[in-house]
Scaffold this active site. Structure first.
Site, PDB file in Angstrom:
ATOM      1  N   GLU A  44     -23.486   0.402   9.156  1.00  9.89           N
ATOM      2  CA  GLU A  44     -22.531   0.135   8.077  1.00  9.89           C
ATOM      3  C   GLU A  44     -22.826   0.946   6.812  1.00  9.89           C
ATOM      4  O   GLU A  44     -23.857   1.625   6.711  1.00  9.89           O
ATOM      5  CB  GLU A  44     -22.534  -1.369   7.754  1.00  9.89           C
ATOM      6  CG  GLU A  44     -21.581  -2.171   8.634  1.00  9.89           C
ATOM      7  CD  GLU A  44     -20.110  -1.947   8.264  1.00  9.89           C
ATOM      8  OE1 GLU A  44     -19.835  -1.181   7.309  1.00  9.89           O
ATOM      9  OE2 GLU A  44     -19.244  -2.534   8.929  1.00  9.89           O
ATOM     10  N   GLU A  92       0.832  -1.207   0.000  1.00  5.30           N
ATOM     11  CA  GLU A  92       0.000   0.000   0.000  1.00  5.30           C
ATOM     12  C   GLU A  92       0.871   1.263   0.000  1.00  5.30           C
ATOM     13  O   GLU A  92       0.484   2.273  -0.577  1.00  5.30           O
ATOM     14  CB  GLU A  92      -0.941   0.009   1.203  1.00  5.30           C
ATOM     15  CG  GLU A  92      -2.133  -0.933   1.086  1.00  5.30           C
ATOM     16  CD  GLU A  92      -1.804  -2.390   1.367  1.00  5.30           C
ATOM     17  OE1 GLU A  92      -0.678  -2.681   1.818  1.00  5.30           O
ATOM     18  OE2 GLU A  92      -2.680  -3.255   1.132  1.00  5.30           O
TER      19      GLU A  92
END
Lengths: 473, 82
Positions: free
Chosen positions: A275, A226
């Site tokens: 969520e 990343e």
């Protein structure tokens, strides 16, 4: 353009009129979450929010930043672009920078988060103004931190070191719950640690410049770093520093770095949590982290992310990394793919613009989207449009659906495919039918409908667009 | 509601009498946070009654402590390597 840290990004937002400082007293609940929700409700060009007088904390000491990348202008500024850059132009800029992967990293020893170290008497609530996001979340969460872990079977492999974002319930002063799903890279790290009978060390970096946060939400390959992707996206070396206990690489510029370990074999009730599907997740028994050390800048800024019913900041931070990933994977096999807009609920619904080579071609591209790795959990509804329809312009997409799509000929339903279990329509959880809606113009040998007399733009329209754009500035 | 009247003995979510003080505000006297050691629900004394009062907590979000052990584990714990 690379930002050294969160504070430098906030300063840029401030200069561009994209940061709102709020210094009147507020309560942790419900004011902070409500303010972030309200900003997302009002506009897709809204500011980041910075609060510095939160009930229970000394004014100026407990600070909360919200919605930092929660609008298209802020997303453009993250990429170092003019804040008025269109979404489509941001998409192609993002896709172009991806080609520079892997970018270089810069190792430094002198991170600002080394200023203060706590090893005893740790209480995250004293350090950070933690607060409940949605009314029936089980407690306070951390949901925008970079969680760093390594593969216990290959601990020196830099590429396999993972930087990801996972929801983290703050269960106690120094104890966290985490959701490392089996499909996530950290899920694989935990599985290997538990097979070995070992705890999994983790470093948790809070309050970062926005590019690593965006990249940490990217579904990269297991051995892709990343940090090297962040360097490619920001167009400059990515600065990292070793955390002292785990030895893991964490962002140089973080506000707070927590080190601890996931306890092998332990599962404890976690959730519910509101969520990104706009629904609460329910409760599961999930792994637990014991914190051993906290390092931080003096008076750290707690950067947090409100999520719930789309759109929220999360939809902006995941919009282009999801869309560009699908675009690259599809384009590798089908160069006719012009653009992909998969920014609806992380790509549960996506729109693909494609030049049809022959009748049925677009439908095949739509089904392929469902079988790329991201598609296995998303891509429940795929809409295909012609290459000259802008998939980021929903007015154009709805036009194509309304006049090109024929329900009898252009619907492909595929039964019982996999989808993320959080999709509340899946039944059983994790299984759903998926559908391709083909709104491209039929081409040979599929000749049907009456599409030969399209009304084009009057001559000179493109010139006039520029003239009017100039006059509007 | 202030600290002297907020519920500090019964978990609003699972009704267990297994509540303790989690922490208190850095500026003394502003708020207290509580946690239930049965279902790990936590709340702050300054929150609305729907978050702090067992009678006002909505039924669809309540849980029975007896159900907790059978809640699915995600991810499951893998067998140890030999």
């Amino acid at each position: 353009m690379a930002y050294a840290d969160l504070r430098e990004f906030l300063a840029t937002l401030d200069r561009d009129g994209q940061l709102l400082r709020y210094s009147d007293p507020v309560n942790p609940e419900p004011d902070l979450a409500a303010a972030a929700r309200a900003t997302a409700n009002l506009t897709d060009r809204g500011p980041a929010l910075l609060f510095d007088d939160i009930n229970g904390y000394e004014p100026g000491k407990g600070r909360v930043a919200l919605n930092t990348v929660g609008s298209w202008p802020n997303h453009a500024l993250m990429l170092g672009l003019d804040k008025n850059t269109t979404v489509k132009d941001q998409f192609f800029e993002f896709a172009g920078r991806w080609d520079a992967f892997p970018g270089p990293i810069e190792r430094r020893d002198d991170a600002p988060w080394q200023e203060v170290t706590l090893t005893e008497g740790i209480d995250l609530f004293q350090l950070l103004p933690l607060f409940r996001l949605n009314s029936y979340d089980v407690g306070c969460y951390i949901d925008k931190a970079a969680v760093i872990s390594r593969d216990p079977d290959d601990p020196d492999n830099f590429g396999k070191q993972n930087v990801g974002i996972y929801r983290i319930q703050v269960k106690d002063k120094d104890r966290l719950g985490i959701q490392p799903l089996a499909a996530h890279d950290i899920g694989l790290h935990l599985q290997r640690a538990e097979e070995r009978g070992e705890n999994l060390p983790v470093a948790i970096a809070l309050g970062n410049e926005p590019v690593i946060t965006t990249v940490a939400g990217m579904p990269l390959a297991y051995d892709q770093s990343e940090y090297e992707m962040a360097a490619a996206i920001q167009g400059a070396p990515y600065r990292i520093t070793k955390a002292p206990v785990t030895g893991f690489d964490v962002p140089w510029g973080s506000e707070v770095v927590i080190e601890g370990e996931i306890i092998a074999g332990e599962r404890e009730i976690e959730g519910p949590f509101g969520e990104f599907t706009g629904h609460y997740s329910g409760a599961r028994r999930q792994p637990v982290i014991k914190i051993h050390r906290v390092m931080h800048r003096r008076n750290p800024i707690f950067e947090h992310l409100y999520l719930g019913m789309p759109w929220t900041e999360m939809d902006y931070t995941l919009a282009l990394n999801t869309s560009v990933l699908l675009y690259r994977q599809l384009k590798a096999e089908f160069p006719e793919v012009a653009a992909v807009n998969a920014m609806y609920t992380q790509g549960l619904l996506g729109i693909i613009s494609v030049k049809q080579r022959f009748g049925g071609f677009a439908k095949a591209v739509g089904m392929r989207a469902m079988t790329v790795p991201h598609g296995l959990a998303y891509c429940k509804v795929i809409i295909l449009v012609d290459e000259d329809v802008d998939p980021f312009n929903l007015a154009q997409v709805m036009w194509a659906l309304s006049v090109h799509y024929h329900p009898l000929h252009d619907t492909v339903t595929i039964p019982n495919l996999s989808v993320l279990a959080l999709d509340p329509s899946s039944d059983p959880a994790g299984i759903t039918h998926k559908v391709v809606l083909d709104a491209t113009t039929p081409v040979a040998p599929e000749e049907r409908g009456h599409y030969s007399q399209v009304v084009g733009n009057p001559e000179g329209t493109a010139d006039w667009e520029n003239i009017i754009k100039g006059l509007l500035k | 509601m202030n600290d002297t009247t907020v519920n500090d003995t019964i978990c609003p979510r699972c009704d267990a009498e297994n509540v303790r003080v989690l922490t208190t505000s850095p500026v003394p006297g502003r708020w207290t946070m509580y946690v239930c050691d049965t279902c790990i629900y936590s709340w702050r004394s300054t929150e609305p009654r729907s978050a702090t009062d067992p009678l006002a907590y909505p039924a669809e979000f309540k849980i029975d402590p007896a159900d907790i052990p059978s809640i699915p584990a995600i991810p499951t714990v893998p067998p140890r390597r030999r």
